[in-house]
Motif scaffolding. Structure first.
Motif, short mmCIF file in Angstrom:
data_model
loop_
_atom_site.label_atom_id
_atom_site.label_comp_id
_atom_site.label_asym_id
_atom_site.label_seq_id
_atom_site.Cartn_x
_atom_site.Cartn_y
_atom_site.Cartn_z
N PRO A 336 -60.89 2.49 56.24
CA PRO A 336 -61.20 4.02 56.25
C PRO A 336 -60.31 4.87 55.61
CG PRO A 336 -61.49 2.88 58.59
CD PRO A 336 -60.85 2.01 57.42
N TYR A 337 -59.16 4.51 55.25
CA TYR A 337 -58.11 5.42 54.89
C TYR A 337 -57.93 4.90 53.43
CZ TYR A 337 -57.48 5.50 59.61
OH TYR A 337 -57.79 5.50 61.31
N LEU A 338 -58.73 4.27 52.60
CA LEU A 338 -58.39 3.66 51.55
C LEU A 338 -58.26 4.86 50.31
CD1 LEU A 338 -57.52 0.96 50.11
CD2 LEU A 338 -60.06 0.86 49.70
N PHE A 339 -58.96 5.90 50.54
CA PHE A 339 -59.04 7.16 49.59
C PHE A 339 -58.20 8.18 49.87
CE2 PHE A 339 -63.04 4.75 49.29
CZ PHE A 339 -62.91 4.42 47.68
N TYR A 343 -51.72 6.57 50.58
CA TYR A 343 -51.97 5.77 51.55
C TYR A 343 -51.97 4.43 50.73
CZ TYR A 343 -53.87 2.80 55.07
OH TYR A 343 -53.78 1.70 56.26
N ARG A 344 -51.27 3.31 51.10
CA ARG A 344 -50.97 2.27 50.55
C ARG A 344 -51.03 1.00 51.72
NH1 ARG A 344 -46.43 5.38 49.36
NH2 ARG A 344 -46.30 5.57 46.86
N VAL A 345 -52.13 0.03 51.05
CA VAL A 345 -52.47 -0.90 51.95
C VAL A 345 -51.15 -1.80 52.39
CG1 VAL A 345 -53.69 -3.23 52.19
CG2 VAL A 345 -54.77 -0.99 51.21
N GLY A 359 -54.10 7.25 43.29
CA GLY A 359 -55.22 6.78 42.13
C GLY A 359 -56.41 6.69 42.85
N LEU A 360 -56.80 6.16 43.94
CA LEU A 360 -58.04 6.17 44.46
C LEU A 360 -58.24 7.71 45.05
CD1 LEU A 360 -58.34 2.73 46.40
CD2 LEU A 360 -59.28 3.41 44.14
N ALA A 361 -57.51 8.29 45.45
CA ALA A 361 -57.80 9.63 46.04
C ALA A 361 -58.43 10.49 44.97
CB ALA A 361 -56.58 10.07 46.55
N ILE A 362 -57.85 10.49 43.58
CA ILE A 362 -57.93 11.03 42.61
C ILE A 362 -59.29 10.68 41.88
CG2 ILE A 362 -57.93 11.32 39.99
CD1 ILE A 362 -54.61 11.33 40.57
N ILE A 374 -68.59 7.52 46.89
CA ILE A 374 -67.91 6.37 46.63
C ILE A 374 -67.69 5.71 47.91
CG2 ILE A 374 -65.70 7.35 46.55
CD1 ILE A 374 -64.79 5.32 44.54
N THR A 375 -67.87 4.47 47.87
CA THR A 375 -67.50 3.57 49.13
C THR A 375 -66.74 2.48 48.87
OG1 THR A 375 -69.73 2.72 49.03
CG2 THR A 375 -69.50 4.76 50.43
N ALA A 376 -66.22 1.69 49.56
CA ALA A 376 -65.33 0.37 49.40
C ALA A 376 -65.78 -0.53 50.57
CB ALA A 376 -63.88 0.50 49.32
N ARG A 377 -66.19 -1.75 50.17
CA ARG A 377 -66.23 -2.70 51.40
C ARG A 377 -65.66 -4.07 50.82
NH1 ARG A 377 -71.42 -0.43 49.79
NH2 ARG A 377 -72.61 0.34 51.66
N SER A 378 -65.16 -4.73 51.86
CA SER A 378 -64.34 -5.85 51.45
C SER A 378 -64.38 -6.98 52.52
CB SER A 378 -62.64 -5.55 51.48
OG SER A 378 -61.92 -6.49 51.29
N SER A 379 -64.63 -8.14 52.07
CA SER A 379 -64.77 -9.43 52.77
C SER A 379 -64.07 -10.63 52.12
CB SER A 379 -66.31 -9.72 53.07
OG SER A 379 -66.80 -10.20 51.87
#
Length: 623
Positions: A336-339, A343-345, A359-362, A374-379
């Motif tokens: 949820p905070y990726l953009f 914020y850094r994972v 970068g992703l915020a831009i 834009i959306t992100a999914r990860s598995s």
């Protein structure tokens, strides 16, 4: 209308009662003289007309009293409502239409009073800061529209305050993040420059090593400042340089440019693009920057997967681009905070790779100013970044707002349509009167007095009219000649009874004659009132021979009057002919149980000619 009919009925009943009362009073010595004098000098009919002219306004006024009182009560209630004082109960006697109106007024006043109390209470709650309070809304009601507007205002105030707090928090977070990320490389640069400045290095090789570190930190610092400037510029409404852009071509070009970087990382970029051109209105430079950030991140953090797959297709009016990498998955708590800014994972990994956290915020800001998302999914299988753009291009460049506020604002109803200005007309505070002006009252009094005087004084018009209405004499009826011929508006008398013909209607298809019976030898008026006289009509053979096909169709027979109806079969009748009818007997009923036949001669003949014409709809009108 009901009051008018009731007044007429009461007047008629009073005159009828007075008629029989006068007949009884004639037998009393002291009252007989004025009654007889009035009848002799004015006539009984004239006396009844004058009495009716006097009694009708009185009965009308008496019958209207309750109506006027109810109207005054309703008017007082309307005055209270007009003044804004709701809750008054209007009491109306009876169960007529006015009582229904009063009940509707009471219900309306009570509902308005209760609903305005709810609106007032809701405004007090909102004024105290309870912006979540909702006033109940009534659909199709003007007060309901007011409540809807207040709820909208409350919701907008809530979101404005939330957005202002969010902006303040964002500003503070931005200052904190920028300060931290600028201070870290700047501290390193100053530290190594201080070592060089104080000659605390052993040789030139060590000095160059320190200079190189300071230089790399300076480049990272400049990159951070550039990205921060670009992010701020995009989110402050930077104008777009729109042109028709082929997204498929742009993706192919970027994939070729990233081939060296992918090969150095031991990866391969694979394209899966649908056939055809996918063109949208967009700013090419900004979209290149957005997809560069996504592909660069895929190369940096997806090396374990060896592949980067780029899929592109169209779903209706939406263009979809998906970029997959198969490296380590992004933790679900971080998605949820990726953009978000800075914020850094994994902050340690970002420092090693030189990431700024912008970068992703831009990228998200660039996509949104083009009207996309834009959306992100990860598995464990893959990490995917998906962008969606409308084929029609961006309609506007919306400002960056939080998703929560955007969604809540989207649920707000549209503004109410302009209902126009309605002029409020105050009801007169003066109570209603039976006569709304002195002119009307004066006119009615003058008319009443004139009618009484007109019928009280003998003149040619009233005398003729009243003589025809009187039943005691028959001066207007003259015996016919020996030939038994007669004309209309005359009669033939025998045995004291007169058969009077009034008028006829002849349109070529039907002949209708109006007649009535009179008497001259019955002294008692009450005896004539009780008696019923019905002539027996029979067509003369001369008329049957002259007008073949004439026959009696039907007629109306009353106690002393009626109509003769004749129709024609076969050959149409002539336009003119002589109608002769034999009347040799009368059926006389002295009372319903006694019937006698009176023989005599009341025969007549009249010249008949067409005096009406028949219209297409079957009705007749005078020629």
């Amino acid at each position: 209308m009901l009051i008018m009919v009731g007044s007429l009925a009461l007047t008629a009943a009073a005159i009828f009662f007075g008629y029989f009362l006068a007949e009884s009073l004639q037998k009393i010595k002291y009252t007989a003289a004025p009654i007889n004098w009035s009848i002799e000098h004015a006539g009984s009919v004239r006396v009844m007309i004058i009495a009716g002219l006097i009694l009708f306004p009185i009965t009308f006024f008496l019958a209207s009293l309750r109506l006027v009182e109810d109207l005054r009560e309703i008017n007082a209630g309307l005055q209270e409502i007009s003044a804004g004082r709701f809750g008054r109960v209007v009491t109306v006697r009876g169960k007529d239409e006015l009582s229904v109106v009063a009940e509707s007024m009471n219900q309306l006043s009570s509902e308005w009073d209760h609903y305005l109390a709810e609106i007032t209470s809701g405004l007090e709650e909102i004024a105290s800061g309870q912006f979540d309070h909702q006033i109940p809304e009534i659909a199709g009601n003007k007060l309901g529209e007011i409540a809807l507007s207040i709820n909208q205002m409350s919701m907008q105030l809530k979101h404005s305050i939330a957005e202002e707090r969010k902006a303040e928090k964002t500003k503070n977070d931005l200052i904190t993040g920028v300060s931290h990320d600028l201070r870290t490389p700047l501290t390193s640069i100053l530290g190594f420059l201080e070592v060089i400045e104080e000659d605390r290095y052993q040789d030139e090789v060590e000095m160059r090593y320190y200079v190189n570190i300071a230089y790399e930190k300076s480049l990272a610092l400049r990159r951070l400042i550039d990205e921060l400037f670009e992010y701020t510029r995009i989110n402050n409404g930077m104008p777009l340089e729109l042109s028709e852009l082929d997204i498929a071509g742009l993706i192919r070009q970027l994939a070729e440019e990233f081939v060296p970087s992918a090969e150095n990382a031991g990866m391969e970029i694979r394209l899966n693009l649908q056939e055809g051109e996918f063109k949208i209105q967009a700013d090419g430079g900004l979209l290149v920057r957005a997809y560069e950030n996504i592909i660069a991140n895929a190369i940096q953090y997806g090396q374990a997967g060896k592949y980067i797959d780029i899929d592109m297709g169209q779903d209706g009016d939406v263009l979809i681009v998906r970029i997959h990498n198969y490296g380590d998955p992004i933790p679900e708590r971080d998605l949820p905070y990726l953009f978000d800014r800075f914020y850094r994972v994994e902050r340690s990994r970002s420092k090693q790779t030189g990431g700024t956290g912008l970068g992703l915020a831009i990228t998200k800001s660039i996509v949104e100013v083009h009207g996309g998302c834009i959306t992100a999914r990860s598995s464990k299988k893959a990490t995917s970044f998906e962008t969606r753009f409308p084929v029609s291009g961006p309609h506007q460049a919306p400002a960056a707002v939080t998703e929560e506020v955007h969604n809540e604002t989207g649920r707000l109803p549209a503004a109410l349509p302009d209902q126009g200005q309605v002029t409020k007309q105050r009801i007169s505070s003066q109570p209603p009167r039976l006569f709304q002006s002195s002119v009307a009252a004066l006119s009615m009094i003058v008319l009443l007095v004139s009618a009484v005087v007109f019928f009280s004084v003998k003149n040619s018009f009233t005398s003729t009219l009243l003589v025809n209405l009187e039943g005691n004499s028959d001066p207007g009826l003259m015996p016919t000649s020996d030939s038994n011929e007669m004309v209309l508006i005359t009669g033939k008398t025998d045995k004291g009874y007169t058969l009077l013909l009034h008028q006829y209607l002849f349109d070529g298809q039907n002949l209708i004659i109006q007649y009535s019976m009179r008497h001259s030898n019955i002294t008692s008026e009450s005896q004539w009132v009780k008696q019923s006289v019905k002539p027996t009509f029979q067509l003369d053979s001369s008329t049957i021979q002259a007008v073949p096909g004439i026959f009696t169709d039907s007629g109306v027979t009353l106690a002393k009057s009626g109509t003769l109806n004749y129709s024609f079969k076969g050959t149409p009748p002539p336009d003119k002919f002589m109608l002769k009818v034999n009347v040799k007997e009368l059926v006389v009923f002295d009372d319903p149980a006694q019937q006698r036949i009176l023989a005599g001669d009341w025969s007549f003949q009249i010249p008949v000619e067409i005096n009406y014409k028949r219209k297409a709809n079957g009705q007749s009108e005078p020629l």
